[in-house]
Design a protein around this motif. Structure first.
Motif, mmCIF file in Angstrom:
data_model
loop_
_atom_site.group_PDB
_atom_site.id
_atom_site.type_symbol
_atom_site.label_atom_id
_atom_site.label_comp_id
_atom_site.label_asym_id
_atom_site.label_seq_id
_atom_site.Cartn_x
_atom_site.Cartn_y
_atom_site.Cartn_z
ATOM 1 N N LYS A 112 0.811 -1.053 0.006
ATOM 2 C CA LYS A 112 0.035 0.140 0.037
ATOM 3 C C LYS A 112 0.898 1.241 -0.124
ATOM 4 O O LYS A 112 1.425 1.517 1.093
ATOM 5 C CB LYS A 112 -1.060 -0.072 1.307
ATOM 6 C CG LYS A 112 -1.881 1.029 1.276
ATOM 7 C CD LYS A 112 -3.136 1.009 2.458
ATOM 8 C CE LYS A 112 -4.005 1.928 2.405
ATOM 9 N NZ LYS A 112 -3.334 3.424 2.479
ATOM 10 N N LEU A 113 1.123 1.768 -1.167
ATOM 11 C CA LEU A 113 1.874 2.960 -1.330
ATOM 12 C C LEU A 113 1.080 3.931 -2.022
ATOM 13 O O LEU A 113 1.702 4.878 -3.005
ATOM 14 C CB LEU A 113 3.034 2.618 -2.114
ATOM 15 C CG LEU A 113 4.028 1.486 -1.726
ATOM 16 C CD1 LEU A 113 5.137 1.239 -2.850
ATOM 17 C CD2 LEU A 113 4.574 1.810 -0.249
ATOM 18 N N ASN A 114 -0.139 4.415 -1.531
ATOM 19 C CA ASN A 114 -1.111 5.200 -2.206
ATOM 20 C C ASN A 114 -1.441 6.326 -1.398
ATOM 21 O O ASN A 114 -2.156 7.365 -1.940
ATOM 22 C CB ASN A 114 -2.271 4.389 -2.707
ATOM 23 C CG ASN A 114 -3.116 3.968 -1.724
ATOM 24 O OD1 ASN A 114 -2.817 3.403 -0.696
ATOM 25 N ND2 ASN A 114 -4.479 4.021 -2.051
ATOM 26 N N THR A 115 -1.187 6.397 0.118
ATOM 27 C CA THR A 115 -1.669 7.437 0.722
ATOM 28 C C THR A 115 -0.850 8.290 1.838
ATOM 29 O O THR A 115 -1.089 8.701 2.666
ATOM 30 C CB THR A 115 -3.079 6.898 1.647
ATOM 31 O OG1 THR A 115 -2.404 5.821 2.356
ATOM 32 C CG2 THR A 115 -4.233 6.602 0.829
ATOM 33 N N ASN A 116 0.569 8.003 1.523
ATOM 34 C CA ASN A 116 1.658 8.826 2.096
ATOM 35 C C ASN A 116 1.582 8.412 3.731
ATOM 36 O O ASN A 116 1.844 9.481 4.414
ATOM 37 C CB ASN A 116 1.600 10.282 1.932
ATOM 38 C CG ASN A 116 1.676 10.615 0.475
ATOM 39 O OD1 ASN A 116 2.052 9.739 -0.278
ATOM 40 N ND2 ASN A 116 1.192 11.682 -0.057
ATOM 41 N N GLU A 117 1.322 7.390 4.066
ATOM 42 C CA GLU A 117 1.337 6.727 5.346
ATOM 43 C C GLU A 117 2.878 6.391 5.724
ATOM 44 O O GLU A 117 3.536 5.917 4.817
ATOM 45 C CB GLU A 117 0.354 5.532 5.713
ATOM 46 C CG GLU A 117 -1.098 6.067 5.611
ATOM 47 C CD GLU A 117 -1.949 4.893 4.816
ATOM 48 O OE1 GLU A 117 -3.242 5.000 5.413
ATOM 49 O OE2 GLU A 117 -1.598 4.092 4.153
ATOM 50 N N ASN A 118 3.283 6.629 7.078
ATOM 51 C CA ASN A 118 4.452 6.083 7.212
ATOM 52 C C ASN A 118 4.514 4.602 7.343
ATOM 53 O O ASN A 118 3.707 4.084 8.219
ATOM 54 C CB ASN A 118 4.934 6.858 8.805
ATOM 55 C CG ASN A 118 6.352 6.823 8.793
ATOM 56 O OD1 ASN A 118 6.909 5.838 8.834
ATOM 57 N ND2 ASN A 118 7.055 7.936 9.378
ATOM 58 N N PRO A 119 5.610 3.959 6.694
ATOM 59 C CA PRO A 119 5.790 2.572 6.829
ATOM 60 C C PRO A 119 6.193 2.077 8.420
ATOM 61 O O PRO A 119 5.862 0.777 8.444
ATOM 62 C CB PRO A 119 6.872 2.098 6.045
ATOM 63 C CG PRO A 119 7.573 3.401 5.702
ATOM 64 C CD PRO A 119 6.581 4.712 6.056
ATOM 65 N N TYR A 120 6.531 2.903 8.945
ATOM 66 C CA TYR A 120 7.104 2.437 10.523
ATOM 67 C C TYR A 120 6.153 2.961 11.370
ATOM 68 O O TYR A 120 5.366 3.996 11.461
ATOM 69 C CB TYR A 120 8.407 2.939 10.830
ATOM 70 C CG TYR A 120 9.314 2.790 9.708
ATOM 71 C CD1 TYR A 120 9.687 1.484 9.307
ATOM 72 C CD2 TYR A 120 9.589 3.694 8.835
ATOM 73 C CE1 TYR A 120 10.541 1.233 8.602
ATOM 74 C CE2 TYR A 120 10.439 3.561 7.833
ATOM 75 C CZ TYR A 120 11.080 2.276 7.421
ATOM 76 O OH TYR A 120 11.923 1.798 6.260
#
Length: 353
Positions: free
Chosen positions: A28-36
Motif C-alpha cells: 500500500k503506497l497510495n496514501t503517504n502513510e509512514n511505513p513504520y
C-alpha cells in the motif's frame, strides 16, 4: 441530487481520499502513510489513558499538548493551535483567515483540498500555474491578493521551496495572511517556523500523520502569532470545543517528546526514498526532486493510468491523478525497503511485457 440539500451541497466537488482496501498481502503506497509504527512511548501513553477517565470530556484547550509543541518549536503555547488532523486545521484556517475582498492565491498543481475548501467557504481563489518543471514560481504571486496558501514541500510533486523564498513572499505581502502547509517538511524541507516572530501574517501548519505515524489518530497543529491563533480558536469553539480526544492528546504529547524515535524513522525513510529514486530512474522514469515521504514520477513511454492499473493487478497500490498536466504521473509513497522492492519488481515485469 436531493430537494432537501442546501444549495452549496450540489456545487461541491468533495476531496477524494486514497483507497483503503482490505486485501491481504497488499503493498500500500497510495496514501503517504509512514511505513513504520508510531513511537512506543505514544502507544504506552494510550494504554495508560484508556481508563475510567474516558467518561470525562478531554481538555478542550489541549494544554499539555500545546505546551509540548511550543517547547519543541520554540514558540509560546498561545502561538499553538491543535485540531483533528491538519485537514481540520486547514478547514478552520480557510474559514477564519483566508476569505477577504481580494482573492486567495495557491498553485494550480497542489493539495486537492484547497479548491474544495475554497468552494465550501465561498472564497474567491486564483490558481497560479507552476512552471514546466512543476516548480512554484514565487514571483508569480506578486499581485494583489487577500491571502496565500502554499504547501512546502508541495503535494503531489514533493518539491520544496527555500526558506529565503518564503520570507521574501511574506515581506512582499504584509497585509495578507500567508499560510505555509508543512505536512511533509520533516523529510527534507526547510520549515518557516523560525520566521513566525518576525512576520505577524505567517501561519505554519503541520501534522503528526506523516513523520510521526499518526495518520489513524488525526492530530494536526498550526503555529503563528497570537491574533492568528485566536481566530482559529474562535472558529473551533463555534464548531466543536473538543476536537482532540483524551487518547489523541496524550499520544501526540508522548510522540513529540520521543525525538530519538522521530529521527531514526525519518532518516530511514529518507534513505529509502533516495534509493527508490535511483531504481525508478534506472527504469526510465522521470522523478521530480522530492523532499517528502513520496515521489512523483512518470515513465517516458507508459501512461500513468495504465501503470497504476497494472500495478494494482499485481497487488501494489499507488496514487494516480487524472488531472491536466499531471495525468501521466504516479505518486508513490515511500514504504519499507521490502515494499519498495516489490514495487520495483512489479514495474520491471510490467515494462518487460
Amino acid at each position: 441530487m436531493s430537494r432537501y440539500w442546501s444549495d452549496i451541497v450540489s456545487k461541491l466537488q468533495p476531496y477524494v481520499a486514497g483507497e483503503q482496501p482490505r486485501i491481504p498481502g497488499l503493498v500500500k503506497l497510495n496514501t503517504n502513510e509512514n511505513p513504520y509504527g508510531p513511537s512506543l512511548r505514544a502507544l504506552e501513553a494510550i494504554r495508560q489513558a484508556a481508563d475510567d477517565r474516558l467518561r470525562l470530556y478531554p481538555d478542550p484547550a489541549a494544554t499539555e499538548l500545546r505546551e509540548t509543541i511550543a517547547a519543541r518549536f520554540g514558540v509560546a503555547a498561545e502561538e499553538v493551535f491543535v485540531g483533528n488532523g491538519s485537514d481540520e486545521v486547514l478547514a478552520h484556517t480557510f474559514q477564519a483567515l483566508l476569505k477577504h475582498d481580494l482573492p486567495l492565491l495557491y498553485p494550480d498543481v497542489t493539495c486537492s483540498f484547497y479548491p474544495t475548501y475554497s468552494l465550501l467557504y465561498g472564497i474567491e481563489a486564483i490558481e497560479i500555474p507552476v512552471d514546466d518543471a512543476f516548480q512554484i514560481r514565487l514571483a508569480d504571486y506578486d499581485r494583489p491578493c487577500g491571502s496565500i496558501i502554499i504547501p512546502n514541500p508541495n503535494a503531489p510533486t514533493g518539491i520544496g521551496l527555500p526558506l529565503a523564498g518564503i520570507e521574501a513572499l511574506l515581506a512582499a505581502h504584509p497585509d495578507a495572511v500567508v499560510v505555509v502547509d508543512e505536512a511533509y517538511v520533516d523529510f527534507g524541507g526547510e520549515s518557516a517556523v523560525p520566521l513566525i516572530s518576525q512576520y505577524p501574517n505567517l501561519l505554519v501548519i503541520q501534522t503528526l500523520s506523516k513523520s510521526r505515524s499518526f495518520a489513524g489518530l488525526r492530530v494536526g497543529f498550526a503555529l503563528g502569532q497570537r491574533d492568528l491563533i485566536e481566530a482559529l480558536v474562535r472558529v473551533k469553539d463555534s464548531f466543536n470545543s473538543y476536537p482532540l480526544d483524551r487518547l489523541a492528546q496524550v499520544a501526540a504529547t508522548a510522540a513529540i517528546k520521543d525525538e530519538a524515535w522521530f529521527e531514526t524513522c525519518r532518516k530511514k525513510l529518507i534513505a529509502s526514498r533516495d534509493r527508490l529514486v535511483r531504481e525508478l530512474e534506472a527504469l526510465d522514469f522521470e522523478v521530480l526532486p522530492s523532499q517528502a515521504n513520496f515521489v512523483f514520477a512518470r515513465h517516458e513511454s507508459r501512461s500513468g493510468a495504465a501503470l497504476q492499473a497494472a500495478l494494482r493487478e499485481r497487488g501494489v497500490l499507488i496514487r494516480h491523478f487524472a488531472k491536466p498536466r499531471i495525468s501521466d504521473f504516479l505518486r508513490i509513497s515511500i514504504g519499507t525497503d521490502e515494499e519498495c522492492a516489490r514495487l520495483i519488481s512489479a514495474l520491471k515485469e510490467i515494462l518487460a511485457a
